[in-house]
Motif scaffolding. Structure first.
Motif, short mmCIF file in Angstrom:
data_model
loop_
_atom_site.label_atom_id
_atom_site.label_comp_id
_atom_site.label_asym_id
_atom_site.label_seq_id
_atom_site.Cartn_x
_atom_site.Cartn_y
_atom_site.Cartn_z
N GLY A 101 0.99 -1.20 0.18
CA GLY A 101 0.02 0.08 -0.05
C GLY A 101 1.00 1.18 0.27
N GLU A 102 1.87 1.18 0.57
CA GLU A 102 2.88 2.36 0.59
C GLU A 102 3.44 2.66 -0.77
N HIS A 103 3.38 1.77 -1.63
CA HIS A 103 3.86 1.88 -3.01
C HIS A 103 2.73 2.46 -4.02
N VAL A 104 1.54 2.55 -3.72
CA VAL A 104 0.72 2.99 -4.67
C VAL A 104 0.95 4.50 -5.00
N VAL A 105 1.41 4.83 -6.31
CA VAL A 105 1.77 5.85 -6.84
C VAL A 105 0.79 6.59 -7.44
N LYS A 106 -0.33 6.04 -8.02
CA LYS A 106 -1.56 6.64 -8.70
C LYS A 106 -2.45 5.77 -8.38
N ARG A 107 -3.91 6.11 -7.74
CA ARG A 107 -4.91 5.25 -7.80
C ARG A 107 -6.05 5.84 -8.37
N ILE A 108 -6.91 5.31 -9.55
CA ILE A 108 -7.84 5.63 -10.34
C ILE A 108 -8.90 4.89 -10.07
N MET A 109 -9.94 5.73 -9.62
CA MET A 109 -11.33 5.07 -9.37
C MET A 109 -12.35 5.44 -10.44
N GLN A 110 -13.12 4.48 -10.63
CA GLN A 110 -14.20 4.60 -11.65
C GLN A 110 -15.60 4.37 -10.67
N TYR A 111 -16.82 5.39 -11.07
CA TYR A 111 -17.75 5.29 -10.32
C TYR A 111 -18.94 4.97 -11.24
N ASN A 112 -20.13 4.49 -10.73
CA ASN A 112 -21.18 4.54 -11.66
C ASN A 112 -22.06 5.08 -10.41
N LYS A 113 -22.66 6.32 -11.02
CA LYS A 113 -23.28 7.28 -9.93
C LYS A 113 -22.33 7.66 -8.87
N LYS A 114 -22.71 7.14 -7.74
CA LYS A 114 -21.62 7.41 -6.42
C LYS A 114 -21.14 5.91 -5.99
N GLU A 115 -21.68 4.81 -6.70
CA GLU A 115 -21.27 3.51 -6.42
C GLU A 115 -19.88 3.30 -6.95
N PRO A 116 -18.89 2.68 -6.22
CA PRO A 116 -17.47 2.42 -6.78
C PRO A 116 -17.78 1.17 -7.66
N ALA A 117 -17.10 1.43 -8.85
CA ALA A 117 -17.53 0.47 -9.75
C ALA A 117 -16.03 -0.14 -10.05
N GLY A 118 -14.75 0.36 -10.01
CA GLY A 118 -13.54 -0.23 -10.21
C GLY A 118 -12.67 0.51 -9.96
N PHE A 119 -11.45 0.07 -9.73
CA PHE A 119 -10.13 0.90 -9.43
C PHE A 119 -9.19 0.38 -10.17
#
Length: 171
Positions: free
Chosen positions: A66-84
């Motif tokens: 987790g310390e090595h996450v340089v970039k996290r991109i989240m995708q949402y369907n409305k306000k619900e998390p759909a993917g990362f």
């Protein structure tokens, strides 16, 4: 604390209270950890295996990785998390690796491709010192392999291991 740490000195904050680069990474990753866990929990045991998490625990998303996450991109369907999509820096800081998952309810809707496009854009714009990013799906994970190829990742024939293949995106 950690060995050699001075009392009252924080590794993730500067003296003025602002975050160091590592502090910003950890803060951004921790803000979305529950959403990532929610997506992870929708995966079947076989899908977790395809993603490289063979057990039901979330070991692949916890420290030290987790310390090595340089970039996290989240995708949402409305306000619900759909993917990362996470871009991890290797322990020796020489390689960047893609990790991604899409919630069971949001499959086959292009979320993985959209996240991959954003990750590719970030890679091309912000990290001039990075030579390549690696996408390593299992051989039987055809969906992930198709997304990698669609995004322009090239199959590395020298990195063909027993269960895994390696795709690289280079500048």
């Amino acid at each position: 604390g950690i060995k050699g740490m001075k009392w009252g000195v924080r590794r993730f904050q500067n003296t003025d209270g602002s975050y160091t680069e590592l502090g910003r990474r950890l803060r951004n990753a921790s803000r979305t950890k529950k959403k990532v866990d929610d997506i992870f929990n929708t995966l079947t045991p076989h899908e977790k295996e395809l993603a490289g998490a063979d057990r039901n625990d979330k070991e692949w998303l916890t420290n030290p990785q987790g310390e090595h996450v340089v970039k996290r991109i989240m995708q949402y369907n409305k306000k619900e998390p759909a993917g990362f999509l996470d871009i991890f820096e290797s322990d020796d800081h020489t390689e960047y690796i893609v990790g991604t998952a899409v919630s069971k309810l949001h499959r086959n809707k292009g979320y993985a491709t959209k996240m991959g496009e954003k990750g590719k854009k970030w890679f091309l714009e912000h990290e001039s010192d990075i030579k390549s990013i690696t996408w390593s799906p299992r051989k039987d994970n055809t969906a992930s392999r198709k997304v990698a190829e669609k995004l322009g990742f090239k199959l590395d024939p020298y990195e063909d291991k027993d269960e895994w293949v390696t795709y690289r995106l280079t500048k």
